[in-house]
Design a protein around this motif. Structure first.
Motif, PDB file in Angstrom:
ATOM      1  N   ASN A 134     -37.271  65.349  34.653  1.00 41.19           N
ATOM      2  CA  ASN A 134     -36.071  66.168  34.803  1.00 41.19           C
ATOM      3  C   ASN A 134     -36.280  67.570  34.233  1.00 41.19           C
ATOM      4  O   ASN A 134     -35.746  68.549  34.760  1.00 41.19           O
ATOM      5  CB  ASN A 134     -34.897  65.487  34.101  1.00 41.19           C
ATOM      6  CG  ASN A 134     -33.561  65.989  34.591  1.00 41.19           C
ATOM      7  OD1 ASN A 134     -33.418  66.353  35.756  1.00 41.19           O
ATOM      8  ND2 ASN A 134     -32.581  66.016  33.715  1.00 41.19           N
ATOM      9  N   LYS A 135     -37.075  67.659  33.170  1.00 43.34           N
ATOM     10  CA  LYS A 135     -37.325  68.962  32.546  1.00 43.34           C
ATOM     11  C   LYS A 135     -38.347  69.805  33.322  1.00 43.34           C
ATOM     12  O   LYS A 135     -38.546  70.978  33.011  1.00 43.34           O
ATOM     13  CB  LYS A 135     -37.811  68.763  31.110  1.00 43.34           C
ATOM     14  CG  LYS A 135     -36.731  68.328  30.130  1.00 43.34           C
ATOM     15  CD  LYS A 135     -37.302  68.210  28.720  1.00 43.34           C
ATOM     16  CE  LYS A 135     -36.212  68.054  27.669  1.00 43.34           C
ATOM     17  NZ  LYS A 135     -35.455  66.813  27.799  1.00 43.34           N
ATOM     18  N   VAL A 137     -44.445  75.262  36.500  1.00 40.68           N
ATOM     19  CA  VAL A 137     -45.358  74.189  36.115  1.00 40.68           C
ATOM     20  C   VAL A 137     -46.529  74.116  37.086  1.00 40.68           C
ATOM     21  O   VAL A 137     -46.490  74.651  38.196  1.00 40.68           O
ATOM     22  CB  VAL A 137     -44.631  72.836  36.061  1.00 40.68           C
ATOM     23  CG1 VAL A 137     -43.534  72.858  35.026  1.00 40.68           C
ATOM     24  CG2 VAL A 137     -44.064  72.473  37.427  1.00 40.68           C
ATOM     25  N   THR A 138     -47.565  73.409  36.658  1.00 41.70           N
ATOM     26  CA  THR A 138     -48.778  73.271  37.455  1.00 41.70           C
ATOM     27  C   THR A 138     -48.790  71.922  38.161  1.00 41.70           C
ATOM     28  O   THR A 138     -48.113  70.981  37.748  1.00 41.70           O
ATOM     29  CB  THR A 138     -50.011  73.377  36.550  1.00 41.70           C
ATOM     30  OG1 THR A 138     -49.984  72.304  35.596  1.00 41.70           O
ATOM     31  CG2 THR A 138     -50.018  74.708  35.799  1.00 41.70           C
ATOM     32  N   LEU A 150     -40.689  67.935  21.605  1.00 38.84           N
ATOM     33  CA  LEU A 150     -40.527  68.612  22.890  1.00 38.84           C
ATOM     34  C   LEU A 150     -39.382  68.050  23.716  1.00 38.84           C
ATOM     35  O   LEU A 150     -38.846  68.732  24.588  1.00 38.84           O
ATOM     36  CB  LEU A 150     -41.823  68.509  23.701  1.00 38.84           C
ATOM     37  CG  LEU A 150     -43.049  69.229  23.140  1.00 38.84           C
ATOM     38  CD1 LEU A 150     -44.266  68.909  23.985  1.00 38.84           C
ATOM     39  CD2 LEU A 150     -42.822  70.724  23.082  1.00 38.84           C
ATOM     40  N   LEU A 151     -39.007  66.798  23.458  1.00 37.44           N
ATOM     41  CA  LEU A 151     -37.972  66.158  24.266  1.00 37.44           C
ATOM     42  C   LEU A 151     -36.571  66.623  23.904  1.00 37.44           C
ATOM     43  O   LEU A 151     -35.634  66.395  24.662  1.00 37.44           O
ATOM     44  CB  LEU A 151     -38.057  64.637  24.112  1.00 37.44           C
ATOM     45  CG  LEU A 151     -39.371  63.997  24.576  1.00 37.44           C
ATOM     46  CD1 LEU A 151     -39.363  62.508  24.275  1.00 37.44           C
ATOM     47  CD2 LEU A 151     -39.608  64.242  26.056  1.00 37.44           C
ATOM     48  N   THR A 189     -29.243  73.760  32.900  1.00 37.54           N
ATOM     49  CA  THR A 189     -30.485  73.280  33.480  1.00 37.54           C
ATOM     50  C   THR A 189     -31.381  72.709  32.398  1.00 37.54           C
ATOM     51  O   THR A 189     -31.776  73.429  31.481  1.00 37.54           O
ATOM     52  CB  THR A 189     -31.224  74.420  34.202  1.00 37.54           C
ATOM     53  OG1 THR A 189     -30.364  74.992  35.178  1.00 37.54           O
ATOM     54  CG2 THR A 189     -32.485  73.900  34.862  1.00 37.54           C
ATOM     55  N   PRO A 190     -31.723  71.410  32.461  1.00 38.18           N
ATOM     56  CA  PRO A 190     -32.640  70.839  31.460  1.00 38.18           C
ATOM     57  C   PRO A 190     -33.987  71.533  31.541  1.00 38.18           C
ATOM     58  O   PRO A 190     -34.490  71.833  32.626  1.00 38.18           O
ATOM     59  CB  PRO A 190     -32.732  69.370  31.869  1.00 38.18           C
ATOM     60  CG  PRO A 190     -31.566  69.123  32.759  1.00 38.18           C
ATOM     61  CD  PRO A 190     -31.274  70.411  33.444  1.00 38.18           C
ATOM     62  N   GLN A 191     -34.571  71.771  30.412  1.00 39.70           N
ATOM     63  CA  GLN A 191     -35.845  72.474  30.371  1.00 39.70           C
ATOM     64  C   GLN A 191     -36.517  72.202  29.035  1.00 39.70           C
ATOM     65  O   GLN A 191     -35.851  72.017  28.016  1.00 39.70           O
ATOM     66  CB  GLN A 191     -35.616  73.987  30.537  1.00 39.70           C
ATOM     67  CG  GLN A 191     -36.883  74.806  30.639  1.00 39.70           C
ATOM     68  CD  GLN A 191     -36.580  76.288  30.764  1.00 39.70           C
ATOM     69  OE1 GLN A 191     -35.492  76.741  30.430  1.00 39.70           O
ATOM     70  NE2 GLN A 191     -37.534  77.044  31.262  1.00 39.70           N
TER      71      GLN A 191
END
Length: 737
Positions: free
Chosen positions: A586-587, A594-595, A658-659, A666-668
């Motif tokens: 979700n993040k 992102v890659t 990090l979580l 917006t989740p990030q």
């Protein structure tokens, strides 16, 4: 109420954050015998005994009695130099001291005959006594614990009542001595009386930042009007207003007097700061900043880099809860990220502060005055506070007179020992260092009373519950941080979850709970992000005023009791790896950031986590398939999974896990958000920071790649742990059958 994963190998407090599974530590513990250990043999000897037991295949002996109350066990068989079970007659060195004499043989027979009759008579006499005893002694059966977990929970909740919490609160508030030491000693006596084992009262000498002898002030130089933090004029204050005004300060701020122009930077975001930098000289000016949207310490680090000399903090009424008007309320904040600043080497040499900025919280009413803002109202039609275009900025004098003082803070820690896994700890923490802690202490005592009453009825939890009441919480979770640092080794290996009751009842509008991703399913009313408005600490009403019937306190206590019961009693910990995998995906919805390798790893983690959760956790919850060794390995995997996402260093004020998300629609990953801002911040600060500008630019542009690398490493580490768990249980079902 909050639930949180305990921090691992990081310098953070034991709060914030509940279910903070761990929120709330720099967990580098040297275990002291008096802290987390029951009396008697030390932890190393207990572990050695456990290893010996496993090797010899011994069965679970049940709860161990207190070693200090036991007499030493003497061997029942003499041990010869040739072995315990070797017959002495076979020893060639054995010489009998008895000689046979035929003349005494008949005499010995007479003696034996008389001895037999004597022993028979004595046996009949003793037998008669025993028959009489059991005939006239009432048949008292030992207490029987509830038949199943649902009965246990029902009985536990039945014993938690609002009137009991009210009585506990009144008892706590009736202390004649209101010092923290008196509160801690009172809780110590209460916990011992309620039946907790190994209750400890410890103290730490720490450096506290306290209000000065007079309130801090803000003076408008254009008309020489002096204001107190809540916005009233200095000459209009009464004697009863001084304590409330002294409460409003920023702990560990720089002290002194600063003259400068007020600069409206709204929430202090990079975009807000860029707009201010493009049009103004920010050096030694005073920023007017709203709380919210990002951590306060992160904002202050940006403002300091841009050259600001002072900061005024306020809460926009449009951001506050509906129906709650706080126009004239000032508040307190702390700039301490955790622990004792004196021992952590964090204090600046000049002035003993944690920042070069003079920081002062003020009311929304005073902010409106300084901004010349037309904003009024609240709710959907509320207009946020802000300085109108082309408005002349006010020049003010900010005076901050905080004082540093070395004082003792106190922690109270007590244990409710588990049986099958006594070395696995569920920590429950609250505070006693202020009036706000009164309600928390009452809830904590009610929980302890309800749980220990169940143990008196025969129930023994699987895991150990560690009840903690912290001192120094308001100024940076100092008590919990220092205790955690002293006991970090044991926490790293044994802590399962932390349940926070730091400020259980703050209002009566909404019931909210926060939890880390692995415990989302355990909370019935969950909110994935928390508001940084909670960084503000207001003078609180007493629990009786806030909740006259103590019904909200009762609700929080019952919810916490159910969470504790699940954490200490469930055969399989109520942690769900699939929720972590879904949270990670979700993040990463923002594909431009992102890659492909990151997305591929996240997808693989989800697949393995789903298989692990369905094929391993589900059968483990079946009583017929519970192999204790497999269950323990499974729980260790579940407990350690979230640790994969803890990183050693982040921007100031940002979670190391990090979580843990930041507020926003917006989740990030928060580290990605701040990496983006760091790259933008380079263009803002490169002009104002002349030295090392080339190195700074290289560092800023590499920040995003470093952050992506950290996230990829964390995801792969979590996936390897899940695969390791699957390998452990590859033949689980066959073995169970």
């Amino acid at each position: 109420m909050a639930y949180r994963k305990v921090y691992d190998a990081q310098g953070g407090p034991l709060v914030g954050e509940v279910l903070h599974c761990s929120g709330g530590l720099d967990l580098d513990w040297n275990l002291d015998k008096e802290e987390l250990q029951e009396p008697g043999p030390n932890m190393e000897r207990m572990q050695m005994q456990h290893v010996d037991c496993q090797r010899s295949g011994c069965s679970d002996p049940g709860p161990d009695p207190d070693p200090e109350l036991m007499e030493p066990i003497q061997p029942s068989v003499s041990v010869s130099p040739h072995g315990r079970f070797e017959r002495l007659q076979e020893d060639p060195n054995y010489i009998s001291h008895f000689t046979r004499s035929p003349a005494l043989k008949g005499q010995r027979r007479v003696h034996c005959f008389l001895l037999r009759y004597f022993l028979a008579a004595a046996g009949l006499f003793v037998l008669g006594l025993l028959i009489g005893w059991f005939t006239h002694t009432p048949n008292v059966k030992p207490p029987v614990p509830p038949s199943d977990s649902s009965d246990l929970l029902e009985e536990l909740l039945r014993r938690i009542a609002a009137d009991k919490i009210d009585a506990l609160q009144r008892s706590f508030s009736s202390l004649s001595d209101e010092s923290e030491e008196a509160r801690a000693k009172y809780l110590y006596r209460q916990w011992v009386g309620l039946g907790l084992t190994d209750v400890h009262l410890s103290n730490h000498t720490v450096l506290l930042s306290l209000p000065g002898s007079t309130p801090n002030t803000i003076t408008d130089r254009s008309n020489h009007q002096c204001f107190l933090p809540n916005g009233i004029h200095c000459d209009q204050r009464g004697p009863n207003d001084i304590p409330k005004q002294q409460f409003s300060y920023a702990a560990y701020s720089a002290v002194g007097t600063l003259q400068g122009e007020v600069v409206d930077v709204q929430y202090g975001s990079v975009d807000d700061l860029r707009r201010a930098k493009d049009s103004l000289n920010l050096t030694k000016q005073i920023a007017l900043v709203k709380l919210g949207q990002a951590p306060l310490l992160y904002k202050l680090s940006l403002l300091s880099e841009l050259g600001f000399g002072g900061v005024l903090l306020y809460i926009d009424p449009c951001d506050g809860p509906p129906g709650r008007h706080a126009w004239n309320q000032a508040f307190r904040v702390t700039l301490n990220p955790g622990g004792n600043p004196a021992t952590a080497g964090m204090l600046r040499e000049a002035g003993g502060s944690l920042t070069s900025l003079l920081v002062q919280p003020i009311s929304a009413f005073l902010a409106k005055t300084l901004l010349s803002s037309p904003s009024t109202g609240q709710g959907e039609s509320c207009i946020p506070l802000g300085m109108p275009p082309n408005t002349e900025r006010k020049e003010i004098t900010l005076t901050v007179g905080n004082q540093l003082s070395s004082k003792k803070i106190y922690n109270v820690v007590g244990y409710l020992k588990g049986r099958r896994n006594p070395d696995r700890y569920v920590l429950v923490g609250s505070r006693h260092d202020s009036e706000e802690g009164g309600g928390a202490s009452a809830i904590m005592n009610q929980l302890i009373a309800a749980l220990t009453e169940q143990t008196k009825q025969g129930w023994v939890p699987d895991r150990t519950t560690v009840f903690c009441s912290w001192g120094g919480s308001a100024l940076g979770n100092i008590g919990s941080y220092e205790w955690g640092k002293d006991n970090s080794v044991v926490l790293q290996s044994s802590a399962v979850a932390y349940v926070s009751l730091n400020s259980p009842v703050r209002g009566t509008e909404t019931l909210r709970a926060t939890a880390s991703p692995t415990l989302l399913q355990l909370t019935s009313d969950i909110q994935k992000t928390t508001s940084f408005l909670s960084e503000a600490q207001f003078p609180v009403d007493s629990p009786k005023t806030l909740d006259p019937l103590f019904k909200f306190h009762e609700t929080i206590a019952k919810m916490t009791a159910e969470a504790i019961l699940r954490l200490v009693n469930d055969a399989v910990l109520p942690f769900y790896p699939l929720d972590i995998a879904l949270d990670v995906q979700n993040k990463l919805k923002e594909k431009s950031m992102v890659t492909p390798s990151l997305l591929s790893s996240a997808s693989s983690l989800r697949d393995h986590a789903a298989f692990f959760q369905s094929e391993t956790m589900r059968p483990a919850n079946d009583p017929k398939e519970r192999d204790p060794s497999h269950i323990r390995m499974l729980n260790d995997v579940l407990r350690d999974l979230e640790k994969s996402f803890i990183i050693p260093q982040t921007p100031s004020g940002v979670y190391r896990n990090l979580l843990y998300s930041l507020p926003g629609k917006t989740p990030q990953f928060s580290i990605l958000r701040f990496s983006q801002e760091a790259a933008l911040h380079c263009s803002v600060t490169s002009k104002s920071v002349k030295h090392n500008s080339a190195n700074k630019e290289v560092l800023c542009h590499s920040t995003m790649n470093q952050s992506l690398s950290l996230i990829l490493r964390a995801i792969r580490s979590a996936e390897r742990l899940v695969c390791f768990g699957l390998d452990l249980f590859e033949n689980y079902q066959n073995d169970a059958k």
